[in-house]
Design an enzyme around this catalytic site. Structure first.
Site, mmCIF file in Angstrom:
data_model
loop_
_atom_site.group_PDB
_atom_site.id
_atom_site.type_symbol
_atom_site.label_atom_id
_atom_site.label_comp_id
_atom_site.label_asym_id
_atom_site.label_seq_id
_atom_site.Cartn_x
_atom_site.Cartn_y
_atom_site.Cartn_z
ATOM 1 N N GLN A 1 30.861 -23.264 59.264
ATOM 2 C CA GLN A 1 31.230 -23.397 60.673
ATOM 3 C C GLN A 1 30.911 -22.110 61.430
ATOM 4 O OE1 GLN A 1 32.396 -26.188 62.320
ATOM 5 N NE2 GLN A 1 32.144 -24.929 64.150
ATOM 6 N N ASP B 1 23.131 -28.966 57.804
ATOM 7 C CA ASP B 1 22.933 -28.565 59.201
ATOM 8 C C ASP B 1 21.456 -28.331 59.516
ATOM 9 O OD1 ASP B 1 25.197 -28.671 60.740
ATOM 10 O OD2 ASP B 1 25.921 -26.677 60.185
ATOM 11 N N LYS C 1 35.310 -32.881 61.767
ATOM 12 C CA LYS C 1 34.207 -33.200 60.856
ATOM 13 C C LYS C 1 34.749 -33.736 59.531
ATOM 14 C CE LYS C 1 31.100 -29.816 62.986
ATOM 15 N NZ LYS C 1 30.595 -28.428 62.926
#
Lengths: 287, 287
Positions: free
Chosen positions: B99, B122, B55
Site C-alpha cells: 500500500q 499492481d 481491498k
C-alpha cells in the site's frame, strides 16, 4: 527564409567516438582491462555480416575489444542460448549484441530475454524497456538515444514543444516517444492505423519518422520550420533512401537529419557508448 | 442531441466480481486451494488503512484469501523487504500489494523492485512495465487495465481514433497510453509542461484525465461527443471531486466515466482479476 540546417550525425558520431577513444585510453593507461563487446551472428545473411563487421571495426577503432560468435544458419534456439550464457558469464565481456534478424526457427524473444540486462547494450530486454518506462537508469536502445543526442548537440529545444513520432516499434518508436516525454515534449505517436497522419504530423515542431516506408513523408506532413529526423533506411536504385522524401520537404523544414549520414552513424556510436557505460558499471568507475 | 452516457464502473465492476467469484468457486469445488492476496501496510495513515480494509474485504467477498502484514510507522526498508521476501516465498500467496505511500524513510523503489513479477498484482515492477512496453504478456497496472475494460464494455471503438491522455505517471498515464496504442488508437500524452493543453485535448475522441488536479478539465477541453474518463479523485467540501468538472463538460461529452463510480471500482476489480490471473498461472490452470 534561411536555408535549412542539416543535422550531421556522421560528424557528431565521429567527434563522440574520439572522446570515447580518449576516455578508454585513459583508463587503459591506469591499468584497467579493455571493454569487451560480444557480437553474435547466426546464419549467412550477407547484410547482417556487413553490419557485424562494421560494428566490430567501430569498436576496435576506439579500443573496445570485439569478440564474435558466428553460428550456422541451421542453429537451434538452444545453440544460441548456450552462446549467450557463455558471454553472460564471461567477465571480459561488457556488452552482448545479437544481430537481427535471427533465422526463422529461432525464438527471438527467448534469446533476447536471456541477455543479462547489465550487458544488454542494445537496450532491448524487458528489464531495460521497463526501466526506460519507469524513468529509471538502465541501458537505452541505441537509435532513440542517438536521436536525442543529435537534437541536444544542435541545441534543439524540446520542453513544451510538440513532437510527433511516426511508428510505434519496441526498437525505435516507443522508446523515442518515452525519451521525448521525459524531456518535457508533448508527444503523439502515429502509425499505420492513423487516419490522415499528415494532418497530425503538421502539428509537429519535431517530427521523428521511423515508419519503414520509403519516401512516406512529403511536404504535406511538414509544419514550416519543423525539425525532421529520418530514421528509415532503404536500398533504392540510386543509393540509400529514407522514410522522408528529402527533395520534397527541403523547402519547408527548419532542420533535417538526413539518410544517409544522420541517425545511422549515431546508432553505432550509441552501441559503443552503451558498451562503455556497461564497462564502467562493471569496473565500478564513476560515470 | 442525445443525453450523454454515464460509464458505470460501479455496476460493471460488480458484474465482473460476480463472474470472478463463480470462477473461483468452480476451481475450489475441484479441490484447488484458494487464491491468496497479501497486503502490506506500513505505518498508521488513516486513509491507507481504509484502502487496505476495502481491498481485503473485496477479495474476501469473491473467495480470495487476504493476508495482511501491518508494520509500524518507524520500520526500515530492510523490515519491509523481509516481509516482501516472506510473501514471495509463500506458495499460498499469488499476489502481493504494497500500500502506497510508504513512510519517507523507506526506499519505495527498492521495495517495489523486490516483489516477484509473477506476484506483482499492481503491475508496478520494472519487469511488468517492460512487458507492457514490449507488448508481452505480464500483469498490467490496475487503473489502466480497468479503463480499457470499461471502454470495451461500452463498445467504444479505439482503432483509428484520437486519444489524449492527460498525465504521464508510471502508474496511470504511461501505461494507459501504451494500452490505447496497442488497440490502434493514435495517442497524445499531455502534461504540466504542455502549452495550451485544452487545444490538444479538443482533438480527442477519447480523453483520459489523470492529472491529479481537481476540476482541471472544463468545456474548453472537450470535443463535442468525446468520451471522457476521469481518473482524478480529490476530497472536496461537498464530497469527492474528479479532475473533470462534470457540470461544465456535461453538455458537450458523448460519454463520461464519473467520479465517484467510474474508474475507482474498476481499479479494485482489476486488482482481484490480476490476483486471479497470477493464481491460474501458479496453478497451471488455462486462462
Amino acid at each position: 527564409m534561411t536555408e535549412p540546417m542539416l543535422l550531421n550525425g556522421q560528424r557528431l558520431a565521429a567527434e563522440m567516438r574520439g572522446q570515447l577513444a580518449a576516455q578508454i585510453a585513459r583508463v587503459r593507461a591506469q591499468g584497467y582491462r579493455a571493454p569487451g563487446l560480444a557480437v553474435i551472428l547466426v546464419g549467412d545473411d550477407p547484410a547482417s555480416a556487413i553490419y557485424v563487421r562494421n560494428k566490430k571495426r567501430a569498436a576496435q577503432e576506439i579500443g573496445i575489444e570485439p569478440v564474435d560468435a558466428v553460428l550456422p544458419q541451421g542453429s537451434t534456439t538452444e545453440d544460441v542460448l548456450r552462446v549467450v550464457d557463455q558471454f553472460n558469464q564471461d567477465p571480459a565481456i561488457d556488452g552482448i549484441l545479437v544481430q537481427m534478424p535471427l533465422p526463422p526457427q529461432i525464438e527471438t524473444e527467448t534469446v533476447l530475454a536471456r541477455v543479462r540486462p547489465d550487458k544488454d547494450v542494445d537496450g532491448l530486454t524487458v528489464t531495460n524497456l521497463g526501466r526506460l518506462t519507469a524513468g529509471e537508469e538502465g541501458l537505452v536502445p541505441c537509435t532513440p538515444k542517438g536521436i536525442l543526442r543529435l537534437l541536444e548537440a544542435y541545441d534543439i529545444a524540446l520542453a513544451g514543444r510538440r513532437a510527433v513520432v511516426v511508428g510505434r516499434s519496441r526498437l525505435v518508436g516507443l522508446p523515442v516517444a518515452l525519451l521525448l516525454m521525459q524531456r518535457q515534449a508533448t508527444v503523439t505517436v502515429i502509425h499505420s492505423r492513423t487516419p490522415e497522419p499528415e494532418t497530425i504530423a503538421r502539428q509537429a515542431d519535431i517530427l521523428v519518422v521511423a515508419a519503414g516506408k520509403p519516401h512516406l513523408v512529403t511536404e504535406d506532413w511538414i509544419k514550416p520550420g519543423a525539425v525532421v529526423i529520418d530514421v528509415g533506411i532503404h536500398r533504392g536504385d540510386h543509393g540509400l533512401l529514407g522514410d522522408v522524401d528529402r527533395e520534397r520537404v527541403w523547402s519547408r523544414v527548419g532542420a533535417l537529419s538526413p539518410v544517409p549520414g544522420g541517425v545511422g552513424p549515431m546508432t553505432i556510436l550509441e552501441l559503443l557508448d552503451n558498451t562503455w557505460t556497461a564497462y564502467r558499471r562493471h569496473e565500478g568507475l564513476s560515470e
